[in-house]
Enzyme design. Structure first.
Site, PDB file in Angstrom:
ATOM      1  N   CYS A   1      48.539  57.169  46.491  1.00  0.00           N
ATOM      2  CA  CYS A   1      47.969  58.242  45.828  1.00  0.00           C
ATOM      3  C   CYS A   1      47.095  59.367  46.390  1.00  0.00           C
ATOM      4  O   CYS A   1      46.527  60.188  46.127  1.00  0.00           O
ATOM      5  CB  CYS A   1      46.952  57.257  44.494  1.00  0.00           C
TER       6      CYS A   1
ATOM      7  N   HIS B   1      39.489  58.150  42.973  1.00  0.00           N
ATOM      8  CA  HIS B   1      40.777  57.633  42.363  1.00  0.00           C
ATOM      9  C   HIS B   1      40.946  56.616  41.427  1.00  0.00           C
ATOM     10  O   HIS B   1      40.040  55.602  41.256  1.00  0.00           O
ATOM     11  CB  HIS B   1      41.765  57.044  43.615  1.00  0.00           C
TER      12      HIS B   1
ATOM     13  N   GLU C   1      54.380  61.407  44.667  1.00  0.00           N
ATOM     14  CA  GLU C   1      54.752  59.863  45.208  1.00  0.00           C
ATOM     15  C   GLU C   1      56.608  59.823  44.198  1.00  0.00           C
ATOM     16  O   GLU C   1      56.640  58.184  43.546  1.00  0.00           O
ATOM     17  CB  GLU C   1      53.822  58.543  45.200  1.00  0.00           C
TER      18      GLU C   1
HETATM   19  N1  COA Z   1      38.621  43.884  24.913  1.00  0.00           N
HETATM   20  C1  COA Z   1      38.129  44.812  25.890  1.00  0.00           C
HETATM   21  N2  COA Z   1      38.329  44.472  27.353  1.00  0.00           N
HETATM   22  C2  COA Z   1      39.876  43.607  27.472  1.00  0.00           C
HETATM   23  C3  COA Z   1      40.418  43.434  26.516  1.00  0.00           C
HETATM   24  C4  COA Z   1      39.856  43.659  25.389  1.00  0.00           C
HETATM   25  N3  COA Z   1      40.166  43.176  23.892  1.00  0.00           N
HETATM   26  N4  COA Z   1      41.360  42.241  26.859  1.00  0.00           N
HETATM   27  C5  COA Z   1      41.615  42.426  28.039  1.00  0.00           C
HETATM   28  N5  COA Z   1      40.190  42.852  28.007  1.00  0.00           N
HETATM   29  C6  COA Z   1      39.831  43.618  29.951  1.00  0.00           C
HETATM   30  C7  COA Z   1      39.645  42.874  30.969  1.00  0.00           C
HETATM   31  O1  COA Z   1      38.780  41.246  30.967  1.00  0.00           O
HETATM   32  C8  COA Z   1      40.197  43.252  32.316  1.00  0.00           C
HETATM   33  O2  COA Z   1      39.402  43.256  32.747  1.00  0.00           O
HETATM   34  P1  COA Z   1      38.246  43.017  33.858  1.00  0.00           P
HETATM   35  O3  COA Z   1      39.367  42.857  35.008  1.00  0.00           O
HETATM   36  O4  COA Z   1      37.130  43.578  34.404  1.00  0.00           O
HETATM   37  O5  COA Z   1      38.438  41.607  33.418  1.00  0.00           O
HETATM   38  C9  COA Z   1      41.257  44.470  31.695  1.00  0.00           C
HETATM   39  O6  COA Z   1      40.699  44.178  29.835  1.00  0.00           O
HETATM   40  C10 COA Z   1      42.914  44.446  31.497  1.00  0.00           C
HETATM   41  O7  COA Z   1      43.185  43.107  31.566  1.00  0.00           O
HETATM   42  P2  COA Z   1      44.008  42.207  31.935  1.00  0.00           P
HETATM   43  O8  COA Z   1      44.161  41.089  31.280  1.00  0.00           O
HETATM   44  O9  COA Z   1      43.708  41.888  34.085  1.00  0.00           O
HETATM   45  O10 COA Z   1      45.607  43.170  32.645  1.00  0.00           O
HETATM   46  P3  COA Z   1      47.221  42.885  32.864  1.00  0.00           P
HETATM   47  O11 COA Z   1      47.439  41.595  33.801  1.00  0.00           O
HETATM   48  O12 COA Z   1      47.579  43.762  31.757  1.00  0.00           O
HETATM   49  O13 COA Z   1      46.341  43.784  34.500  1.00  0.00           O
HETATM   50  C11 COA Z   1      46.226  46.273  34.971  1.00  0.00           C
HETATM   51  C12 COA Z   1      45.843  45.059  34.504  1.00  0.00           C
HETATM   52  C13 COA Z   1      45.855  46.853  35.327  1.00  0.00           C
HETATM   53  C14 COA Z   1      46.597  44.781  36.600  1.00  0.00           C
HETATM   54  C15 COA Z   1      47.806  46.712  35.138  1.00  0.00           C
HETATM   55  O14 COA Z   1      48.002  47.365  34.152  1.00  0.00           O
HETATM   56  C16 COA Z   1      48.575  47.256  36.136  1.00  0.00           C
HETATM   57  O15 COA Z   1      48.748  46.607  37.333  1.00  0.00           O
HETATM   58  N6  COA Z   1      48.376  48.561  36.775  1.00  0.00           N
HETATM   59  C17 COA Z   1      48.936  49.436  37.470  1.00  0.00           C
HETATM   60  C18 COA Z   1      47.908  49.154  38.557  1.00  0.00           C
HETATM   61  C19 COA Z   1      47.693  50.085  39.969  1.00  0.00           C
HETATM   62  O16 COA Z   1      48.393  51.337  39.711  1.00  0.00           O
HETATM   63  N7  COA Z   1      47.475  49.923  40.801  1.00  0.00           N
HETATM   64  C20 COA Z   1      47.330  50.457  42.277  1.00  0.00           C
HETATM   65  C21 COA Z   1      46.956  51.751  41.809  1.00  0.00           C
HETATM   66  S1  COA Z   1      44.988  52.022  42.779  1.00  0.00           S
END
Ligand code: COA
Length: 445
Positions: A120, A244, A83
């Site tokens: 993916c 995945h 992709e």
């Molecule tokens: N210690 C432990 N865990 C922690 C933490 C800490 N200090 N701070 C945050 N976390 C956890 C959160 O609780 C969350 O876990 P949960 O979802 O189980 O609740 C996780 O870490 C991620 O934190 P979050 O605040 O949701 O992160 P974010 O707003 O930066 O976004 C994604 C995370 C994954 C949504 C973002 O990185 C993203 O969009 N990635 C791309 C996704 C993708 O590729 N999707 C398509 C393919 S399938």
């Protein structure tokens, strides 16, 4: 029926590394635990200045061909899943074939070449196409080369920036394979979704939170569809379940859903009833909301039971190791999860030959696919031949400002020269642009 599946597999990681806890988190003002525990990621791989999807794919394929003693005439098909393509017409497979023809005497003029796109899941779809081509008897005794190669870059400061990665997986698909045989049974969960897309743009538009919901919904549909042809699944049926893995945290969420589904109406649900009750059933609730809340409560308790923790540690955790050190490889991601599982088996003397894995692929947009794989007696030799650990350890550890330069270097809208951080050695490298704006490649001894 003839056994068809993956005979050999090689992995090529981008040669640079961004450490998420040490380098990324401090710049974002975040607790490193957000990345290492929350997302389950330690580092992302990046391509050096002379690397891209073609070099990584061609280098993985070259390693595979050399190790298996293959010549171009042994290969009747080259499918590339990506992709991150840079051309809307000419497929990456032609560039990769051109690279390989620089180092082999023969050529691929009689191989069918293509490029697959569905986020993916395209890597698994290409694998599927190769298997079907062989089962249809159209391969004339030849195998298929499937290459899943991506540079998963996000716009700077996008939430997805933490889940970047770059690397390629090359697989050789044959009859009587040495690694795994694929089941003909498969299940799909597919719907028109807008969770992640790249409408003629290099960096994705992502709704990260929505992509979690879509991933889980499509996986569930795919599992039900798979069971409609294979019969009900039980947690003990599969030694490993590679998913995945855009980041391991996503798989953690999918695993508990899958486990809940598989234990329903089994002795495991009954044994757990004393501790956490039985699973909520829709007919016992007045509203969908009340039912969904009860399911969430049940799953919160389920994931803390010893039965679940043991199953997760044995069946899921081992699939996440490589991914946690390299990040998201998009089309290659589920295939490095499989490799991680097989490597775990070898390292821990698990007698895997003849045992089954359930492989769960996903692509945004969105589609999930689930099939089973039976591990073949030659798997141990294949896994021991892989040098993925050395590649991971040899990566150059980027500082923050170096990371910024690397991101710019691979940004198609910028033209940034960058001195490489590593030295190419016996591999294909990007070598500038030709008169029709084509990319050029050379083999460096
Ligand atoms: N210690 C432990 N865990 C922690 C933490 C800490 N200090 N701070 C945050 N976390 C956890 C959160 O609780 C969350 O876990 P949960 O979802 O189980 O609740 C996780 O870490 C991620 O934190 P979050 O605040 O949701 O992160 P974010 O707003 O930066 O976004 C994604 C995370 C994954 C949504 C973002 O990185 C993203 O969009 N990635 C791309 C996704 C993708 O590729 N999707 C398509 C393919 S399938």
């Amino acid at each position: 029926m003839t056994a068809v599946g993956i005979d050999a597999m090689e992995v090529w990681t981008g040669k640079l590394k961004l450490d998420l806890a040490e380098t990324f988190a401090p710049q974002k003002g975040d607790d490193p635990g957000k990345y290492t525990k929350g997302l389950g990621l330690h580092a992302s791989s990046f391509p050096d200045a002379y690397e891209d999807i073609v070099t990584m794919g061609a280098n993985a394929a070259h390693r595979l061909m050399d190790r298996k003693g293959l010549e171009p005439e042994d290969i009747g098909r080259i499918d590339v899943a990506t992709e991150s393509a840079f051309d809307n017409s000419k497929p990456v497979s032609t560039y990769i074939a051109g690279c390989l023809e620089q180092v082999y005497d023969g050529d691929f003029h009689h191989a069918n070449k293509g490029e697959r796109k569905f986020a993916c899941i395209a890597g698994t779809q290409s694998l599927d196409d190769a298997v079907n081509w062989i089962l249809a008897g159209r391969n004339r005794g030849r195998g298929a080369l499937v290459v899943a190669t991506d540079t998963a870059l996000y716009a700077r400061d996008d939430a997805g920036e933490a889940t970047q990665g770059a690397g390629a997986v090359a697989m050789y698909i044959t009859e009587d394979p040495d690694l795994v045989e694929l089941s003909t049974e498969q299940g799909y969960g597919s719907a028109d979704e807008t969770d992640f897309l790249k409408p003629n743009q290099q960096f994705p538009s992502v709704d990260g939170k929505r992509s979690i919901q879509v991933y889980l919904a499509r996986m569930r549909e795919a599992l039900e569809d798979f069971e409609s042809v294979s019969g009900k699944s039980h947690p003990d049926d599969y030694e490993y379940i590679p998913f995945h893995t855009p980041y391991p945290g996503m798989v953690r969420k999918a695993a508990v859903l899958g486990y809940r589904h598989m234990i329903r109406d089994t002795e495991i649900e009954a044994e757990l009833a004393d501790q956490i009750g039985t699973q909520p059933r829709r007919e016992d609730f007045d509203s969908a909301e009340a039912f969904e809340q009860a399911i969430r409560d049940y799953m919160d308790e389920l994931k803390n039971t010893e039965a679940y923790r043991e199953w997760y540690a044995d069946t899921i955790e081992p699939t996440l190791d490589i991914s946690s050190h390299v990040g998201n490889w998009y089309t290659g991601s589920v295939h490095i999860a499989r490799m991680s599982a097989l490597r775990h088996a070898v390292e821990n003397d698990v007698d895997l030959a003849g045992k089954r894995m359930l492989v769960a692929s996903y692509g945004s947009g969105a589609q999930a696919e689930i099939h089973a794989e039976t591990v073949q007696p030659g798997f141990e030799e294949e896994v021991l031949a892989s040098n993925i650990d050395e590649q991971i350890d040899a990566r150059y550890d980027l500082s923050w400002s170096e990371y910024e330069q690397v991101h710019d270097r691979h940004n198609h809208e910028k033209s940034v020269e960058l001195e490489p951080f590593t030295q190419p050695d016996s591999e294909f490298v990007f070598d500038g642009w030709g008169p029709m704006n084509e990319r050029k490649y050379t083999y460096v001894e």
